[in-house]
Design an enzyme around this catalytic site. Structure first.
Site, PDB file in Angstrom:
ATOM      1  CG  HIS A 131     -21.947  88.780  31.263  1.00  0.00           C
ATOM      2  ND1 HIS A 131     -23.099  89.454  31.588  1.00  0.00           N
ATOM      3  CD2 HIS A 131     -21.698  87.947  32.299  1.00  0.00           C
ATOM      4  CE1 HIS A 131     -23.523  89.051  32.771  1.00  0.00           C
ATOM      5  NE2 HIS A 131     -22.691  88.130  33.221  1.00  0.00           N
ATOM      6  CG  ASP A 163     -21.969  93.445  30.729  1.00  0.00           C
ATOM      7  OD1 ASP A 163     -21.823  93.992  31.830  1.00  0.00           O
ATOM      8  OD2 ASP A 163     -21.579  92.283  30.487  1.00  0.00           O
ATOM      9  CB  THR A 210     -28.204  90.885  27.910  1.00  0.00           C
ATOM     10  OG1 THR A 210     -27.974  90.816  29.311  1.00  0.00           O
ATOM     11  CG2 THR A 210     -26.952  91.325  27.198  1.00  0.00           C
ATOM     12  CB  ALA A 270     -30.190  70.751  25.233  1.00  0.00           C
ATOM     13  CD1 TRP A 287     -33.871  89.224  26.656  1.00  0.00           C
ATOM     14  CD2 TRP A 287     -35.912  88.722  27.441  1.00  0.00           C
ATOM     15  NE1 TRP A 287     -34.793  89.972  25.954  1.00  0.00           N
ATOM     16  CE2 TRP A 287     -36.050  89.681  26.413  1.00  0.00           C
ATOM     17  CE3 TRP A 287     -37.064  88.248  28.080  1.00  0.00           C
ATOM     18  CZ2 TRP A 287     -37.295  90.189  26.011  1.00  0.00           C
ATOM     19  CZ3 TRP A 287     -38.302  88.748  27.675  1.00  0.00           C
ATOM     20  CH2 TRP A 287     -38.404  89.703  26.658  1.00  0.00           C
ATOM     21  CB  SER A 305     -34.650  80.275  27.128  1.00  0.00           C
ATOM     22  OG  SER A 305     -33.393  79.707  27.405  1.00  0.00           O
ATOM     23  CD  GLU A 336     -32.068  80.693  22.355  1.00  0.00           C
ATOM     24  OE1 GLU A 336     -30.954  81.227  22.422  1.00  0.00           O
ATOM     25  OE2 GLU A 336     -32.364  79.661  22.984  1.00  0.00           O
ATOM     26  CB  ALA A 374     -31.688  86.199  37.342  1.00  0.00           C
ATOM     27  CD  GLU A 375     -34.042  88.297  33.877  1.00  0.00           C
ATOM     28  OE1 GLU A 375     -33.323  87.590  34.616  1.00  0.00           O
ATOM     29  OE2 GLU A 375     -34.010  88.196  32.630  1.00  0.00           O
ATOM     30  CD  GLN A 376     -34.070  82.495  35.208  1.00  0.00           C
ATOM     31  OE1 GLN A 376     -34.459  81.625  35.970  1.00  0.00           O
ATOM     32  NE2 GLN A 376     -32.813  82.589  34.816  1.00  0.00           N
TER      33      GLN A 376
END
Ligand code: UDP
Length: 472
Positions: free
Chosen positions: A20, A118, A140, A345, A365, A367, A370, A385-387
């Site tokens: 965060h 946040d 975010t 990584a 989010w 990733s 990116e 979570a919200e993935q």
């Protein structure tokens, strides 16, 4: 002669934890670069479990003019009932003191114009109110995920008293989504009664805020941004990414060797697997992944992490001391030519590498952004979570990803078989020209967003325009 611009002070409050904090620091950095008269104080709440990583992170930051990192006194362990939310409440007196000190220090200089909070600190809006300034929220995750949470809260608070935890339909029409959202893609926490109440509270606070900065790009999430903008003040200001290799320091020698190995591989032939800061599997699943990868015959680079103490997401994952203990016997020898297994990584350096042609991702989010930035197609394997929503967005709404799974939860204990993984990886690495073209278009869009005249640059200008009307 033009009137000199008023010196502007903002207070940022991230919730505890380095993820965060880092996101807020990146946002602060972006904003002060855009406005030479802006100063930002970031108030850092530290708990016993976050103290060490937060200090390591803040010590590693170069000092940035006009960004002041203010460490609040360490809190005791969070109270048992209410967890983090209750802990945030206990911080209000410390925040009051810190903000008074910021105002005293800048007397005669900058004026306080507002708070940026946040999503887990939204209740700090009360403190902003005491200083007679408004609060903005920094969200975010995806605009489409925000739209989902706001929708279930409105439906719950409205006449129908909709209860998402009791919902048994196959899908739900949500205005911020072009297609109905399947129940199987609902965020893990909205199915839990104790959690959904917190989400409703956050959603109400977000609606009550002066505006919402979102780490997204208007062209990438056009449907959601358009819908949200019709009801609320939203500022898509993304992509806010740490592309300077923030993870590289944490990655060990094996990661450095893996990058050298990547240098020797042909272009776009390696599949990269990485599951975020909390993503880890039990040993049985680890072995299925290994078998699936081996059977796929693809080159691979796999970031494999040990589950944290106390079950999924109770604490961050760690590196294995000896990864061989969880892999099938002889796996490392048999795949020595075609693959590497590492711990943490240097993800953005890997995604940027020309040898990487596909990404098996948990769809966090950051990733996600990116992968689009570096134009690496994703095979989705959401974890928490919200993935699952993000996976649905990538596969179905935007059609830029393939799936290993769109619906999976690290808490469920279900096993994704080696066969499914083999098929998913092969599909990911097959040439698909129309998917590539769509991904390229979005990648171009998100790269343009923060340049001069780009959509996120315009949103930042609109945000400053709005803030300018709020000074004390
Ligand atoms: N990350 C990394 N190395 C890893 C795992 C994650 O550098 O082994 C970085 C990744 O590049 C991203 C962030 O950590 O910037 C993870 O954020 P995301 O929102 O994708 O997932 P979360 O960890 O919040 O679930």
């Amino acid at each position: 002669m033009a009137k000199p611009e008023q010196q502007m002070q903002l207070v940022f409050i991230p919730s505890p934890g380095v993820g965060h904090l880092a996101a807020m620091v990146e946002l602060a950095d972006l904003l002060v670069r855009r406005r030479p008269t802006l100063s930002i104080s970031v108030l850092i709440i530290t708990t016993p479990s976050t103290a060490a990583t937060v200090t390591r992170y803040t010590d590693s930051l170069p000092s940035t003019p006009r960004i002041d990192l203010v460490h609040l006194p360490n809190t005791d362990a969070p109270p048992a009932a209410g967890g983090d939310f209750a802990m945030i409440e206990t911080q209000k007196p410390r925040v009051r003191e810190a903000v008074s000190a910021v105002i005293t220090r800048s007397r005669g200089g900058a004026r306080l114009f507002g708070f940026v909070l946040d999503m887990f600190c939204t209740s700090m809006a009360d403190v902003a109110g005491e200083f007679a300034v408004p609060s903005y929220i920094f969200f975010t995750s995806a605009a489409s995920a925000l739209g989902f949470v706001l929708h279930i809260q409105a439906a719950h608070d409205g006449e129908e008293r909709f209860d998402v935890t009791e919902f048994r339909g196959t899908d739900l029409a949500v205005p911020s989504w072009a297609s109905p959202v399947p129940r199987s893609a609902f965020p893990t926490n909205v199915t839990k009664k104790e959690w959904v109440q917190f989400l409703y509270r956050i959603a109400r606070d977000i609606r009550g805020s002066r505006g919402i900065l979102i780490n997204t790009v208007r062209e990438f999430e056009s449907h959601a941004v358009e819908y949200l903008s019709s009801a609320l003040k939203v500022y898509p200001v993304g992509p806010i990414l740490n592309l300077k290799g923030g993870g590289d320091d944490a990655a060990g020698g094996a990661a450095a060797e893996a990058i050298e190995w990547l240098d020797r591989q042909p272009e776009s032939t390696v599949v990269f697997l990485c599951f975020g800061s909390m993503g880890a599997f039990r040993e049985e699943q680890v072995r299925e992944i290994a078998r699936g990868l081996e059977a796929s015959g693809q080159r691979f680079l796999w970031s494999l992490r040990r589950p944290g103490q106390g079950g999924p997401r109770a604490s961050p994952t760690t590196d294995y001391e000896n990864v061989g203990e969880v892999l099938p016997e002889g796996f490392a020898d048999r795949t020595a030519e075609v693959g590497r297994v590492i711990g943490w990584a240097p993800q953005t350096s890997i995604l940027a590498h020309r040898a990487v042609g596909g990404f098996v991702s948990h769809c966090g989010w950051n990733s996600t952004l990116e992968s689009v930035w570096f134009e690496v197609p994703v095979a989705t394997w959401p974890m928490y979570a919200e993935q699952k929503l993000n996976a649905f967005l990538l596969v179905k709404e935007l059609e830029i990803a393939t799936e290993i799974r769109m619906s999976y939860s690290s808490e469920s204990g279900e096993i994704v078989t080696a066969d499914e993984i083999e098929r998913g990886v092969k599909k990911l690495m097959e040439k698909d020209r129309s998917r590539e073209a769509r991904l390229k278009r979005f990648s171009d869009d998100i790269k343009k967003a923060l340049t001069d005249g780009g959509s996120s640059s315009s949103s930042i200008a609109e945000f400053f325009e709005d803030v300018s009307n709020c000074g004390l």
